[in-house]
Design a protein around this motif. Structure first.
Motif, mmCIF file in Angstrom:
data_model
loop_
_atom_site.group_PDB
_atom_site.id
_atom_site.type_symbol
_atom_site.label_atom_id
_atom_site.label_comp_id
_atom_site.label_asym_id
_atom_site.label_seq_id
_atom_site.Cartn_x
_atom_site.Cartn_y
_atom_site.Cartn_z
ATOM 1 N N LEU A 146 15.972 36.788 -17.129
ATOM 2 C CA LEU A 146 14.938 35.770 -16.951
ATOM 3 C C LEU A 146 13.574 36.403 -16.690
ATOM 4 O O LEU A 146 12.543 35.884 -17.130
ATOM 5 C CB LEU A 146 15.315 34.838 -15.796
ATOM 6 C CG LEU A 146 16.485 33.893 -16.097
ATOM 7 C CD1 LEU A 146 16.957 33.200 -14.834
ATOM 8 C CD2 LEU A 146 16.067 32.859 -17.136
ATOM 9 N N TYR A 147 13.569 37.518 -15.994
ATOM 10 C CA TYR A 147 12.300 38.202 -15.725
ATOM 11 C C TYR A 147 11.671 38.679 -17.032
ATOM 12 O O TYR A 147 10.462 38.515 -17.249
ATOM 13 C CB TYR A 147 12.533 39.389 -14.788
ATOM 14 C CG TYR A 147 11.283 40.165 -14.468
ATOM 15 C CD1 TYR A 147 10.347 39.665 -13.561
ATOM 16 C CD2 TYR A 147 11.024 41.387 -15.081
ATOM 17 C CE1 TYR A 147 9.189 40.374 -13.276
ATOM 18 C CE2 TYR A 147 9.868 42.098 -14.802
ATOM 19 C CZ TYR A 147 8.961 41.591 -13.893
ATOM 20 O OH TYR A 147 7.817 42.292 -13.610
ATOM 21 N N LEU A 148 12.497 39.237 -17.905
ATOM 22 C CA LEU A 148 11.984 39.757 -19.165
ATOM 23 C C LEU A 148 11.595 38.652 -20.142
ATOM 24 O O LEU A 148 10.637 38.800 -20.908
ATOM 25 C CB LEU A 148 13.023 40.681 -19.819
ATOM 26 C CG LEU A 148 13.334 41.984 -19.068
ATOM 27 C CD1 LEU A 148 14.478 42.721 -19.747
ATOM 28 C CD2 LEU A 148 12.101 42.876 -18.989
ATOM 29 N N THR A 149 12.345 37.548 -20.117
ATOM 30 C CA THR A 149 12.129 36.501 -21.115
ATOM 31 C C THR A 149 11.184 35.389 -20.660
ATOM 32 O O THR A 149 10.643 34.666 -21.510
ATOM 33 C CB THR A 149 13.467 35.866 -21.523
ATOM 34 O OG1 THR A 149 14.104 35.316 -20.350
ATOM 35 C CG2 THR A 149 14.377 36.894 -22.165
ATOM 36 N N THR A 150 10.998 35.226 -19.356
ATOM 37 C CA THR A 150 10.131 34.139 -18.879
ATOM 38 C C THR A 150 8.998 34.621 -17.988
ATOM 39 O O THR A 150 7.833 34.283 -18.224
ATOM 40 C CB THR A 150 10.950 33.086 -18.101
ATOM 41 O OG1 THR A 150 11.577 33.703 -16.959
ATOM 42 C CG2 THR A 150 12.009 32.467 -18.986
ATOM 43 N N GLN A 151 9.314 35.414 -16.979
ATOM 44 C CA GLN A 151 8.286 35.759 -16.015
ATOM 45 C C GLN A 151 7.247 36.714 -16.593
ATOM 46 O O GLN A 151 6.044 36.537 -16.365
ATOM 47 C CB GLN A 151 8.928 36.329 -14.752
ATOM 48 C CG GLN A 151 9.774 35.301 -14.011
ATOM 49 C CD GLN A 151 10.304 35.826 -12.683
ATOM 50 O OE1 GLN A 151 9.997 36.924 -12.255
ATOM 51 N NE2 GLN A 151 11.123 35.021 -12.017
ATOM 52 N N ILE A 152 7.670 37.714 -17.344
ATOM 53 C CA ILE A 152 6.702 38.616 -17.973
ATOM 54 C C ILE A 152 5.845 37.876 -18.997
ATOM 55 O O ILE A 152 4.611 38.027 -19.004
ATOM 56 C CB ILE A 152 7.412 39.830 -18.601
ATOM 57 C CG1 ILE A 152 7.878 40.785 -17.491
ATOM 58 C CG2 ILE A 152 6.492 40.560 -19.578
ATOM 59 C CD1 ILE A 152 8.532 42.041 -17.997
ATOM 60 N N PRO A 153 6.418 37.039 -19.888
ATOM 61 C CA PRO A 153 5.554 36.271 -20.799
ATOM 62 C C PRO A 153 4.571 35.363 -20.070
ATOM 63 O O PRO A 153 3.423 35.214 -20.513
ATOM 64 C CB PRO A 153 6.562 35.447 -21.618
ATOM 65 C CG PRO A 153 7.795 36.292 -21.636
ATOM 66 C CD PRO A 153 7.847 36.914 -20.270
ATOM 67 N N LEU A 154 5.002 34.751 -18.939
ATOM 68 C CA LEU A 154 4.078 33.928 -18.168
ATOM 69 C C LEU A 154 2.915 34.751 -17.646
ATOM 70 O O LEU A 154 1.748 34.327 -17.704
ATOM 71 C CB LEU A 154 4.816 33.266 -16.996
ATOM 72 C CG LEU A 154 5.632 32.017 -17.316
ATOM 73 C CD1 LEU A 154 6.447 31.595 -16.105
ATOM 74 C CD2 LEU A 154 4.704 30.872 -17.738
ATOM 75 N N VAL A 169 7.412 44.663 -8.835
ATOM 76 C CA VAL A 169 7.775 43.905 -10.039
ATOM 77 C C VAL A 169 6.937 42.636 -10.176
ATOM 78 O O VAL A 169 6.523 42.269 -11.280
ATOM 79 C CB VAL A 169 9.284 43.573 -10.016
ATOM 80 C CG1 VAL A 169 9.638 42.633 -11.165
ATOM 81 C CG2 VAL A 169 10.106 44.850 -10.118
ATOM 82 N N SER A 170 6.666 41.954 -9.066
ATOM 83 C CA SER A 170 5.935 40.676 -9.156
ATOM 84 C C SER A 170 4.866 40.543 -8.076
ATOM 85 O O SER A 170 4.865 39.565 -7.320
ATOM 86 C CB SER A 170 6.917 39.505 -9.057
ATOM 87 O OG SER A 170 7.672 39.585 -7.854
ATOM 88 N N PHE A 202 9.380 26.838 -10.879
ATOM 89 C CA PHE A 202 10.046 27.454 -12.030
ATOM 90 C C PHE A 202 10.285 28.937 -11.787
ATOM 91 O O PHE A 202 11.350 29.473 -12.097
ATOM 92 C CB PHE A 202 9.200 27.255 -13.281
ATOM 93 C CG PHE A 202 9.750 27.945 -14.495
ATOM 94 C CD1 PHE A 202 10.829 27.408 -15.188
ATOM 95 C CD2 PHE A 202 9.203 29.139 -14.940
ATOM 96 C CE1 PHE A 202 11.347 28.056 -16.300
ATOM 97 C CE2 PHE A 202 9.715 29.788 -16.052
ATOM 98 C CZ PHE A 202 10.793 29.238 -16.737
ATOM 99 N N TRP A 203 9.293 29.611 -11.234
ATOM 100 C CA TRP A 203 9.401 31.047 -10.962
ATOM 101 C C TRP A 203 10.550 31.313 -9.985
ATOM 102 O O TRP A 203 11.398 32.169 -10.218
ATOM 103 C CB TRP A 203 8.085 31.557 -10.400
ATOM 104 C CG TRP A 203 7.985 33.050 -10.251
ATOM 105 C CD1 TRP A 203 8.507 33.812 -9.256
ATOM 106 C CD2 TRP A 203 7.322 33.946 -11.134
ATOM 107 N NE1 TRP A 203 8.200 35.126 -9.444
ATOM 108 C CE2 TRP A 203 7.469 35.252 -10.595
ATOM 109 C CE3 TRP A 203 6.601 33.796 -12.314
ATOM 110 C CZ2 TRP A 203 6.923 36.380 -11.200
ATOM 111 C CZ3 TRP A 203 6.047 34.919 -12.915
ATOM 112 C CH2 TRP A 203 6.227 36.188 -12.366
ATOM 113 N N ASN A 204 10.571 30.550 -8.869
ATOM 114 C CA ASN A 204 11.638 30.741 -7.879
ATOM 115 C C ASN A 204 12.996 30.372 -8.456
ATOM 116 O O ASN A 204 13.999 31.057 -8.217
ATOM 117 C CB ASN A 204 11.360 29.896 -6.633
ATOM 118 C CG ASN A 204 10.237 30.467 -5.788
ATOM 119 O OD1 ASN A 204 9.675 31.509 -6.111
ATOM 120 N ND2 ASN A 204 9.899 29.785 -4.716
ATOM 121 N N GLY A 205 13.039 29.273 -9.217
ATOM 122 C CA GLY A 205 14.307 28.845 -9.791
ATOM 123 C C GLY A 205 14.859 29.836 -10.785
ATOM 124 O O GLY A 205 16.070 30.096 -10.821
ATOM 125 N N SER A 206 13.969 30.432 -11.590
ATOM 126 C CA SER A 206 14.436 31.405 -12.568
ATOM 127 C C SER A 206 14.966 32.659 -11.894
ATOM 128 O O SER A 206 15.782 33.382 -12.467
ATOM 129 C CB SER A 206 13.302 31.775 -13.529
ATOM 130 O OG SER A 206 12.273 32.490 -12.865
#
Length: 361
Positions: free
Chosen positions: A243-251, A184-185, A230-234
Motif C-alpha cells: 500500500l505504501y508503494l502503490t498509494t502513499q508514494i503516489p499521493l 519513510v513518511s 485514508f493514509w491511516n487506514g491504508s
C-alpha cells in the motif's frame, strides 16, 4: 548606506502574549511526557523527533525561500502544531478514555485521530490568517503555514510514539518506528494540513475576509480529514509495503506536483505584477525576468557571485524585496491591505538602494 526603510509590521506578526500562553501549555505537555513516559524515554523521543522535523522544515524552506514568511508567524505555526494542536488531541483522547473507555484501535486511527487532529491543526492555520492577514497572500502561503503546523504536530506526536516504542519494545521497536514515522513518511501530517492551508490561501488570494476563509477552510479541512483517514487506514488494513508503494508514494508525488504547479503560477503572477512597475520605469524588462523566474534568479545569483566582494547576499535581498513588492501590489489590487501604499514605498526604496549597491564599483 543609511538604514533602509522597512514594510509596516502590523498584521504580519504575533503578540508576545500569545507565545506566553503557548509557553504555559508547553510546560503542561512536558509534565505529561515526564509522568507517562519518563524523562529518559522522553529525551530519546525528542532527539529522534528532531530528524523528521528538520526534513519537513528544509522542504518548506525550499518552497518559500524567495518570499519567506515572517519569523514570528513561522514560529507560531510550528508551536501551535506542536503544543496547542497536540495538546488538544491528547486532552480529547484522555477525556474519551475516562468517559467511555479506550475505543477500538481502528476507530481511533481512521475516525477519531483524523477528525480531532485535523480540526485542531486547521484552527491554527485559520488563526494565522486572522493574526497575520498581510502575510497570507495565497495558496502557496497556505500550504507553507499548513505544513509548518503539521510539522509541529508530528514532532510532538513522534516524541510519544518513539518513547512508547522504547519502553514497550526496546531498541528494536524504536528503530522500526523511527524508520516508518521519521524516514519513510515524515511529510504525512504536513501534507494533510497543507490541504486546509491551501483552501484558506485560495480564499485569501481572492480577497475573502475571515468568514469567507473559514468556509473555504472547512472544505479544505474535509479533504485533510479524508486524506488522513485514508493514509491511516491504508497502513492498518492491508500489506503496508504494498500500500505504501502503490498509494502513499503516489499521493506524495502528486502533492509535490501540485506544489511545483502552484510555484510556477506564483512566479507568473510575480512577473506580471513586477511588469506593472517596469511599465512605470522602476525595473527594466530584463530585471523582471531575473527577479521573477527560477532561471533568472539562478543567473542573477551567479552574476552577483562574480562581483567584487561576492554580492550574493545583496542579490538575495533584491529578489526577496521585489517578490514582496509584487505581493503588495496584488494585495492592493484586491483592496484588502490598508498599508499597501506604505509597504510599496518602503520596498521600492529598498530595491532601488540595493540595485545601487549591486552596481557600485
Amino acid at each position: 548606506m543609511p538604514a533602509l526603510p522597512m514594510p509596516v509590521r502590523r498584521g504580519r506578526g504575533v503578540s508576545i502574549w500569545v507565545f506566553g500562553v503557548l509557553g504555559f501549555a508547553m510546560l503542561a505537555l512536558i509534565a505529561y511526557f515526564a509522568v507517562f513516559l519518563g524523562t529518559g524515554a522522553s529525551a530519546v523521543g525528542l532527539v529522534l523527533a528532531l530528524v523528521p522535523l528538520g526534513i519537513v522544515l528544509f522542504g518548506v524552506h525550499l518552497i518559500d525561500r524567495w518570499e519567506p514568511e515572517p519569523k514570528s508567524l513561522v514560529i507560531f505555526a510550528v508551536a501551535w502544531g506542536g503544543v496547542a494542536a497536540a495538546g488538544m488531541a491528547l486532552l480529547f483522547d484522555l477525556l474519551l478514555n475516562v468517559a467511555v473507555g479506550r475505543p477500538d484501535g481502528i476507530f481511533t486511527a481512521v475516525v477519531q485521530a483524523p477528525i480531532v487532529e485535523e480540526v485542531a491543526k486547521g484552527l491554527g492555520v485559520f488563526l494565522i490568517l486572522v493574526i497575520g492577514r498581510r502575510a497570507f497572500d495565497g495558496p502557496v502561503d497556505g500550504i507553507v503555514y499548513g505544513a509548518l503546523v503539521g510539522a509541529g504536530f508530528a514532532f510532538t506526536e513522534n516524541i510519544q510514539y518513539f518513547g512508547v516504542s522504547l519502553i514497550t519494545g526496546g531498541a528494536g521497536d524504536l528503530t522500526l518506528t523511527f524508520i516508518l514515522r521519521g524516514l519513510v513518511s515524515p511529510f504525512a501530517h504536513a501534507m494533510f494540513t497543507a490541504l486546509t492551508g491551501f483552501a484558506i490561501g485560495l480564499a485569501a488570494r481572492r480577497g475573502a475576509g475571515a468568514s469567507g476563509a473559514l468556509g473555504a477552510g472547512a472544505l479544505g479541512l474535509l479533504g485533510a480529514v479524508l486524506l488522513h483517514a485514508f493514509w491511516n487506514g491504508s497502513s492498518l488494513l492491508g500489506d503496508f509495503i504494498v500500500l505504501y508503494l502503490t498509494t502513499q508514494i503516489p499521493l506524495f508525488l502528486g502533492f509535490i506536483f501540485v506544489i511545483v504547479a502552484l510555484r510556477r503560477a506564483e512566479a507568473r503572477l510575480t512577473r506580471r505584477r513586477l511588469g506593472d512597475y517596469a511599465d512605470a520605469g522602476w525595473f527594466t524588462a530584463e530585471e523582471v525576468v531575473m527577479l521573477a523566474t527560477p532561471a533568472g534568479r539562478k543567473a542573477g545569483m551567479q552574476w552577483a557571485a562574480g562581483l567584487r566582494g561576492d554580492r550574493r547576499a545583496l542579490m538575495r535581498s533584491f529578489i526577496r524585496d521585489a517578490t514582496a513588492l509584487a505581493a503588495v501590489r496584488q494585495r492592493a489590487i484586491t483592496g484588502h491591505d490598508a498599508y499597501a501604499a506604505a509597504d510599496e514605498q518602503a520596498l521600492l526604496a529598498r530595491t532601488r538602494a540595493t540595485r545601487a549597491q549591486l552596481l557600485a564599483y
